[in-house]
Design a protein around this motif. Sequence first.
Motif, PDB file in Angstrom:
ATOM      1  N   ARG A 169      40.568  29.207  15.269  1.00  0.00           N
ATOM      2  CA  ARG A 169      40.392  30.616  14.911  1.00  0.00           C
ATOM      3  C   ARG A 169      40.552  31.479  16.156  1.00  0.00           C
ATOM      4  O   ARG A 169      39.848  31.286  17.146  1.00  0.00           O
ATOM      5  CB  ARG A 169      39.000  30.809  14.314  1.00  0.00           C
ATOM      6  CG  ARG A 169      38.809  32.164  13.717  1.00  0.00           C
ATOM      7  CD  ARG A 169      37.584  32.169  12.838  1.00  0.00           C
ATOM      8  NE  ARG A 169      37.471  33.420  12.123  1.00  0.00           N
ATOM      9  CZ  ARG A 169      36.622  33.634  11.142  1.00  0.00           C
ATOM     10  NH1 ARG A 169      35.828  32.673  10.744  1.00  0.00           N
ATOM     11  NH2 ARG A 169      36.554  34.793  10.540  1.00  0.00           N
ATOM     12  N   CYS A 170      41.493  32.398  16.112  1.00  0.00           N
ATOM     13  CA  CYS A 170      41.748  33.273  17.267  1.00  0.00           C
ATOM     14  C   CYS A 170      40.899  34.536  17.160  1.00  0.00           C
ATOM     15  O   CYS A 170      40.388  34.858  16.086  1.00  0.00           O
ATOM     16  CB  CYS A 170      43.218  33.664  17.332  1.00  0.00           C
ATOM     17  SG  CYS A 170      44.300  32.240  17.357  1.00  0.00           S
ATOM     18  N   THR A 171      40.803  35.250  18.273  1.00  0.00           N
ATOM     19  CA  THR A 171      39.969  36.459  18.290  1.00  0.00           C
ATOM     20  C   THR A 171      40.551  37.565  17.417  1.00  0.00           C
ATOM     21  O   THR A 171      39.823  38.432  16.958  1.00  0.00           O
ATOM     22  CB  THR A 171      39.816  36.993  19.727  1.00  0.00           C
ATOM     23  OG1 THR A 171      41.084  36.929  20.364  1.00  0.00           O
ATOM     24  CG2 THR A 171      38.825  36.191  20.517  1.00  0.00           C
ATOM     25  N   ILE A 188      36.101  27.304  22.136  1.00  0.00           N
ATOM     26  CA  ILE A 188      34.649  27.369  21.936  1.00  0.00           C
ATOM     27  C   ILE A 188      34.311  26.669  20.627  1.00  0.00           C
ATOM     28  O   ILE A 188      34.916  26.960  19.589  1.00  0.00           O
ATOM     29  CB  ILE A 188      34.174  28.838  21.878  1.00  0.00           C
ATOM     30  CG1 ILE A 188      34.505  29.551  23.190  1.00  0.00           C
ATOM     31  CG2 ILE A 188      32.685  28.923  21.599  1.00  0.00           C
ATOM     32  CD1 ILE A 188      34.443  31.048  23.081  1.00  0.00           C
ATOM     33  N   TYR A 189      33.350  25.767  20.712  1.00  0.00           N
ATOM     34  CA  TYR A 189      32.906  25.084  19.501  1.00  0.00           C
ATOM     35  C   TYR A 189      31.386  25.040  19.501  1.00  0.00           C
ATOM     36  O   TYR A 189      30.770  24.612  20.483  1.00  0.00           O
ATOM     37  CB  TYR A 189      33.487  23.666  19.453  1.00  0.00           C
ATOM     38  CG  TYR A 189      32.942  22.820  18.318  1.00  0.00           C
ATOM     39  CD1 TYR A 189      33.251  23.125  16.993  1.00  0.00           C
ATOM     40  CD2 TYR A 189      32.116  21.735  18.564  1.00  0.00           C
ATOM     41  CE1 TYR A 189      32.749  22.365  15.955  1.00  0.00           C
ATOM     42  CE2 TYR A 189      31.614  20.967  17.531  1.00  0.00           C
ATOM     43  CZ  TYR A 189      31.927  21.289  16.225  1.00  0.00           C
ATOM     44  OH  TYR A 189      31.422  20.542  15.198  1.00  0.00           O
ATOM     45  N   THR A 203      35.720  24.170  12.672  1.00  0.00           N
ATOM     46  CA  THR A 203      36.490  25.279  13.249  1.00  0.00           C
ATOM     47  C   THR A 203      36.199  25.409  14.739  1.00  0.00           C
ATOM     48  O   THR A 203      35.040  25.369  15.155  1.00  0.00           O
ATOM     49  CB  THR A 203      36.135  26.605  12.539  1.00  0.00           C
ATOM     50  OG1 THR A 203      36.479  26.472  11.161  1.00  0.00           O
ATOM     51  CG2 THR A 203      36.885  27.784  13.137  1.00  0.00           C
ATOM     52  N   HIS A 208      36.923  27.977  17.968  1.00  0.00           N
ATOM     53  CA  HIS A 208      37.372  29.333  18.302  1.00  0.00           C
ATOM     54  C   HIS A 208      38.208  29.296  19.575  1.00  0.00           C
ATOM     55  O   HIS A 208      37.886  28.552  20.500  1.00  0.00           O
ATOM     56  CB  HIS A 208      36.175  30.263  18.519  1.00  0.00           C
ATOM     57  CG  HIS A 208      35.377  30.483  17.279  1.00  0.00           C
ATOM     58  ND1 HIS A 208      34.398  29.619  16.873  1.00  0.00           N
ATOM     59  CD2 HIS A 208      35.413  31.471  16.348  1.00  0.00           C
ATOM     60  CE1 HIS A 208      33.861  30.062  15.741  1.00  0.00           C
ATOM     61  NE2 HIS A 208      34.458  31.179  15.405  1.00  0.00           N
ATOM     62  N   VAL A 257      39.992  31.676  22.634  1.00  0.00           N
ATOM     63  CA  VAL A 257      40.120  32.968  23.323  1.00  0.00           C
ATOM     64  C   VAL A 257      41.214  32.816  24.360  1.00  0.00           C
ATOM     65  O   VAL A 257      41.284  31.790  25.042  1.00  0.00           O
ATOM     66  CB  VAL A 257      38.800  33.349  24.039  1.00  0.00           C
ATOM     67  CG1 VAL A 257      38.909  34.709  24.691  1.00  0.00           C
ATOM     68  CG2 VAL A 257      37.644  33.325  23.072  1.00  0.00           C
ATOM     69  N   GLU A 297      29.389  25.175  12.347  1.00  0.00           N
ATOM     70  CA  GLU A 297      30.420  24.142  12.505  1.00  0.00           C
ATOM     71  C   GLU A 297      31.712  24.529  11.799  1.00  0.00           C
ATOM     72  O   GLU A 297      32.807  24.314  12.309  1.00  0.00           O
ATOM     73  CB  GLU A 297      29.909  22.808  11.942  1.00  0.00           C
ATOM     74  CG  GLU A 297      28.873  22.143  12.831  1.00  0.00           C
ATOM     75  CD  GLU A 297      28.218  20.941  12.171  1.00  0.00           C
ATOM     76  OE1 GLU A 297      28.354  20.795  10.933  1.00  0.00           O
ATOM     77  OE2 GLU A 297      27.567  20.161  12.877  1.00  0.00           O
ATOM     78  N   LYS A 298      31.569  25.107  10.629  1.00  0.00           N
ATOM     79  CA  LYS A 298      32.745  25.454   9.824  1.00  0.00           C
ATOM     80  C   LYS A 298      33.373  26.779  10.275  1.00  0.00           C
ATOM     81  O   LYS A 298      34.446  27.147   9.815  1.00  0.00           O
ATOM     82  CB  LYS A 298      32.357  25.562   8.339  1.00  0.00           C
ATOM     83  CG  LYS A 298      31.885  24.251   7.728  1.00  0.00           C
ATOM     84  CD  LYS A 298      33.044  23.326   7.399  1.00  0.00           C
ATOM     85  CE  LYS A 298      32.659  22.218   6.443  1.00  0.00           C
ATOM     86  NZ  LYS A 298      31.645  21.300   6.900  1.00  0.00           N
ATOM     87  N   GLY A 299      32.670  27.489  11.153  1.00  0.00           N
ATOM     88  CA  GLY A 299      33.213  28.756  11.652  1.00  0.00           C
ATOM     89  C   GLY A 299      33.279  29.828  10.592  1.00  0.00           C
ATOM     90  O   GLY A 299      34.160  30.689  10.614  1.00  0.00           O
ATOM     91  N   GLY A 348      34.533  35.764  13.434  1.00  0.00           N
ATOM     92  CA  GLY A 348      35.278  34.848  14.303  1.00  0.00           C
ATOM     93  C   GLY A 348      35.037  35.054  15.780  1.00  0.00           C
ATOM     94  O   GLY A 348      35.482  34.255  16.592  1.00  0.00           O
ATOM     95  N   THR A 349      34.342  36.123  16.136  1.00  0.00           N
ATOM     96  CA  THR A 349      34.154  36.387  17.571  1.00  0.00           C
ATOM     97  C   THR A 349      32.792  35.930  18.074  1.00  0.00           C
ATOM     98  O   THR A 349      32.449  36.185  19.222  1.00  0.00           O
ATOM     99  CB  THR A 349      34.325  37.885  17.874  1.00  0.00           C
ATOM    100  OG1 THR A 349      33.408  38.608  17.069  1.00  0.00           O
ATOM    101  CG2 THR A 349      35.734  38.339  17.598  1.00  0.00           C
ATOM    102  N   SER A 385      30.127  32.395  17.991  1.00  0.00           N
ATOM    103  CA  SER A 385      30.065  30.975  17.654  1.00  0.00           C
ATOM    104  C   SER A 385      28.697  30.465  18.075  1.00  0.00           C
ATOM    105  O   SER A 385      28.138  30.937  19.063  1.00  0.00           O
ATOM    106  CB  SER A 385      31.168  30.247  18.418  1.00  0.00           C
ATOM    107  OG  SER A 385      30.966  28.863  18.378  1.00  0.00           O
ATOM    108  N   ILE A 406      32.191  36.611  22.136  1.00  0.00           N
ATOM    109  CA  ILE A 406      33.443  36.996  22.796  1.00  0.00           C
ATOM    110  C   ILE A 406      33.430  38.514  22.896  1.00  0.00           C
ATOM    111  O   ILE A 406      33.291  39.209  21.888  1.00  0.00           O
ATOM    112  CB  ILE A 406      34.661  36.490  22.001  1.00  0.00           C
ATOM    113  CG1 ILE A 406      34.663  34.954  21.991  1.00  0.00           C
ATOM    114  CG2 ILE A 406      35.953  37.016  22.598  1.00  0.00           C
ATOM    115  CD1 ILE A 406      35.484  34.335  20.907  1.00  0.00           C
TER     116      ILE A 406
END
Lengths: 536, 161
Positions: A22-24, A60-61, A82, A84, A86, B26-28, B32-33, B35, B54
């Motif tokens: 997943r991107c920012t 990032i996880y 998922t 992430h 950046v 875990e599944k996000g 999205g910014t 975590s 982020i």
Amino acid sequence: MGGGDADAGGEPAAAQATLHIRCTNGSKFAVRADLGATVGTFKAIVADSCDVPAPQQRLIYKGRILKDEQTLASYGVETDHTIHMVRGAAPPPASTAPAANQEPTTAAPASSPAAGLGGLLQNLGATGAAANSGGLGLFGSGLPELDHMQQQLAENPNLMREIMNMPLMQNLMNSPELIRSIIMNNPQMRELIDRNPDLAHVLNDPSIMRQTFEAVRNPELMREMMRNTDRAMSNIESSPEGFNMLRRMYETVQEPFLNATTMGSEGDRNSNPFAALLGNQGSNQARDSAANGTTTASDTTSGAPAPNTNPLPNPWGPNAGSAQGAARSPPATNTRSTTAGGPGGLGSADFGSTLGASGGGSDATFLTQVLQNPTMMQMMQNIMSNPQSMNQLLNMNPNVRNMMESNTQMREMIQNPEFIRQLTSPETLQQLISFQQSLMSQLGQQQTGQERTQSASGAGNVNLNTLMNMFSGLGAGGGLGVPNAPNVPPEELYATQLAQLQEMGFFDTQENIRALAATAGNVHAAVERLLGNMGQ
Amino acid sequence: MGSEGSSGPVVVPRNFRLLEELERGEKGIGDGTVSYGMDDADDIFMRSWTGTIIGPPNTVHEGRIYQLKLFCDTDYPDKPPTVRFQTRINMTCVNQETGLVEPSLFPMLGKWEREHTMEDILTSLKREMSTPQNRRLYQPHEGNEDQRVEQKGVSLRCVIM
């Protein structure tokens, strides 16, 4: 719960898993990867599926930044999870940096310790500016930031040894009287020593002083001493009475020691000569203590530290460092501009703040005192009598270098020891300071009404660059006045200012030119204007 | 049969609630910014968590990654977790010395409700970064995670030495 740890060693870890990236910007895509693979390998797989190269990826996880050398399974990553991503800046090549840094120091001959020192100062100034420290580098606040110093010394471990082997430092080490007099000149330190006779013994014992200097010279010994101290402190702390003793020591010795070297006494900031070195930090600390109500040493230890509710000042603002809302307003000389390019690229060495722009305040006399200090005089004499170190000092600043190249007579003059002696005499310095103050006031009067409202003292943000620009016309036969070139296109007219704005991160050239034109080339005002536009 | 009697909302037990949050992390799912995830998979009480924010675009925080520690005590979610920034940050609601988010200055922790989650805290902090009083605050330079060196400790060593 994560479930990944159990699989780390077994077969399932080797299986291909589908992972979502997943991107920012909100976009999401899936990749298949082996959970036993390292994060570095995984980044290469991700790079194939998107436009972000592996070195620029930051993954990032579950709230953790994934390190390249670890495996995905070690972080508990499982299929359908998922990660992430950046986009970060590409890391600088590690192998080339130290070599580049070491080259100048190896080139300098061993007989010239000043050369190494000059290199350190130049580097420190550069890091101070580059690290976004907003004028808190070596010369911005008077004292170096700890991490910058450590970084410099880590890159060049021989530097400290070189500094300590300088004749000046050797003289210092051999004259404990001088060190004691320097320390005792600070009223707070004197008071502290009066209250703690043990400290006086330390100062009176040349062997302890020598041992301390020896530790500074030898990084290994320093590390060993720190380790021993840490161990001793943890042993003391483990016993209840020992902890109380440490607390008492903190309250009676160390907190006052910190205050003595970083900020003035409650009533008068000028009573502490070290406070002048710290520039804004002292006043900011005063502001914080006034706002948060933590004034005494015992308060700070007994209660929980009060949060700093005051936002830090805008580093690009015209009064960047002045402490607004302070209990007692600091002198106007505290305002510092953060324009890079003071002497030798030393960050924000602003003429106004160095010599006291408004009314020749205590800073001017402080400067005179510093220059009349026998130690300082000896150091200056050493540097000036060594043509090599003198040349290095002159070549540090591109403006000065250009001036020297276009004025051969000036170079000869500066290399003439008699001229230097006259130039550094207290009378000449006093005249220079008064000339500088009158120049400041004249330049202040030329400012537009709008700029005058921005700068409280009316002297404006006149820094060394302005003066350098004025004097650089001398070689080309120009007068002292600022060259008036109405036909020059703005790209050329504001070339240096545009470059500065680019460095600050303002990349829209047309917008920058508009802002500079509106502010008559004042970078600080232009930055304020650009930030104002951005906020709307 | 007995369903008519229970008119109040269903109170989800702590562990169920945290397992649900763990799965979302875990599944996000969600924003999205931000975590977050659990520090120690073996901790049956699921107390210690790590989060990242982020930095929001068009602010001084853009492109930065802020790491936080969240500690959910046994009274979570009735009481808010303790939130501490690991990465140095200059923000009005964060204690400069310790990195602790001050509940008195951060409404979500100050006026905590049981329905709030750790994700809500992180997104709210991210929103706070974009507010006028925080978006342009001068920030310490990057690369100093886990480097909250106590100035007091450093100078105490110097005094002893």
